[in-house]
Design a protein around this motif. Structure first.
Motif, PDB file in Angstrom:
ATOM      1  N   LYS A  50       0.835  -1.203   0.000  1.00  0.00           N
ATOM      2  CA  LYS A  50       0.000   0.000   0.000  1.00  0.00           C
ATOM      3  C   LYS A  50       0.870   1.253   0.000  1.00  0.00           C
ATOM      4  CE  LYS A  50      -4.082  -1.837  -0.029  1.00  0.00           C
ATOM      5  NZ  LYS A  50      -4.873  -1.794  -1.247  1.00  0.00           N
ATOM      6  N   GLN A  51       1.925   1.254   0.810  1.00  0.00           N
ATOM      7  CA  GLN A  51       2.813   2.415   0.826  1.00  0.00           C
ATOM      8  C   GLN A  51       3.487   2.591  -0.533  1.00  0.00           C
ATOM      9  OE1 GLN A  51       4.919   1.346   4.617  1.00  0.00           O
ATOM     10  NE2 GLN A  51       4.569   3.510   5.042  1.00  0.00           N
TER      11      GLN A  51
ATOM     12  N   GLU B 171       2.205   1.954  -3.307  1.00  0.00           N
ATOM     13  CA  GLU B 171       1.180   2.489  -4.204  1.00  0.00           C
ATOM     14  C   GLU B 171       0.825   3.937  -3.873  1.00  0.00           C
ATOM     15  OE1 GLU B 171      -2.079  -0.242  -3.704  1.00  0.00           O
ATOM     16  OE2 GLU B 171      -1.005  -1.885  -4.687  1.00  0.00           O
ATOM     17  N   GLY B 172       1.494   4.489  -2.844  1.00  0.00           N
ATOM     18  CA  GLY B 172       1.252   5.888  -2.486  1.00  0.00           C
ATOM     19  C   GLY B 172       0.267   6.108  -1.364  1.00  0.00           C
ATOM     20  N   TRP B 173      -0.197   5.048  -0.717  1.00  0.00           N
ATOM     21  CA  TRP B 173      -1.126   5.213   0.385  1.00  0.00           C
ATOM     22  C   TRP B 173      -0.409   5.854   1.568  1.00  0.00           C
ATOM     23  CZ3 TRP B 173      -5.919   2.031   1.367  1.00  0.00           C
ATOM     24  CH2 TRP B 173      -6.478   1.546   0.183  1.00  0.00           C
TER      25      TRP B 173
END
Length: 110
Positions: free
Chosen positions: A100-101, A103-105
């Motif tokens: 997720k990180q 992917e920019g979360w």
């Protein structure tokens, strides 16, 4: 936003659930994706008899995705039948957070 919950503490769970609700209230639930990734001791708060079970259910109804780590389930000898209904599962909680990180979360650990 990806929220890590790895503590077996109702107060931490309530804080995480409050953070999710406050974020939705502030920016609009339709404008944010929220995923709570649960592993380690935190998995106990997703058991059927969990003291935070009703709040977790309410969060899921408000489109907060709650995922449990299958590695933790195996390590604690738990099955999906032991867990709250409607939660989702990922092979490894830490890997899910990392993805997720990547992917920019945004990341939050209350």
């Amino acid at each position: 936003m990806v929220i890590q919950v790895s503590d077996n503490d109702p107060a931490k769970w309530n804080l995480a659930l409050n953070n999710a609700k406050n974020l939705q209230d502030d920016v609009g639930a339709a404008n944010v994706d929220i995923e709570m990734v649960v592993y380690g001791p935190g998995i106990n708060m997703l058991k059927l008899e969990s003291p935070t079970g009703s709040r977790v259910a309410d969060a899921m109804k408000a489109n907060v995705k709650v995922v449990a780590c299958e590695n933790t389930l195996r390590a604690q000898k738990l099955s999906r039948e032991d867990m709250l209904p409607a939660i989702s599962y990922v092979p490894a909680g830490v890997t899910e957070i990392m993805k997720k990180q990547g992917e920019g979360w945004a990341y939050l650990r209350p």
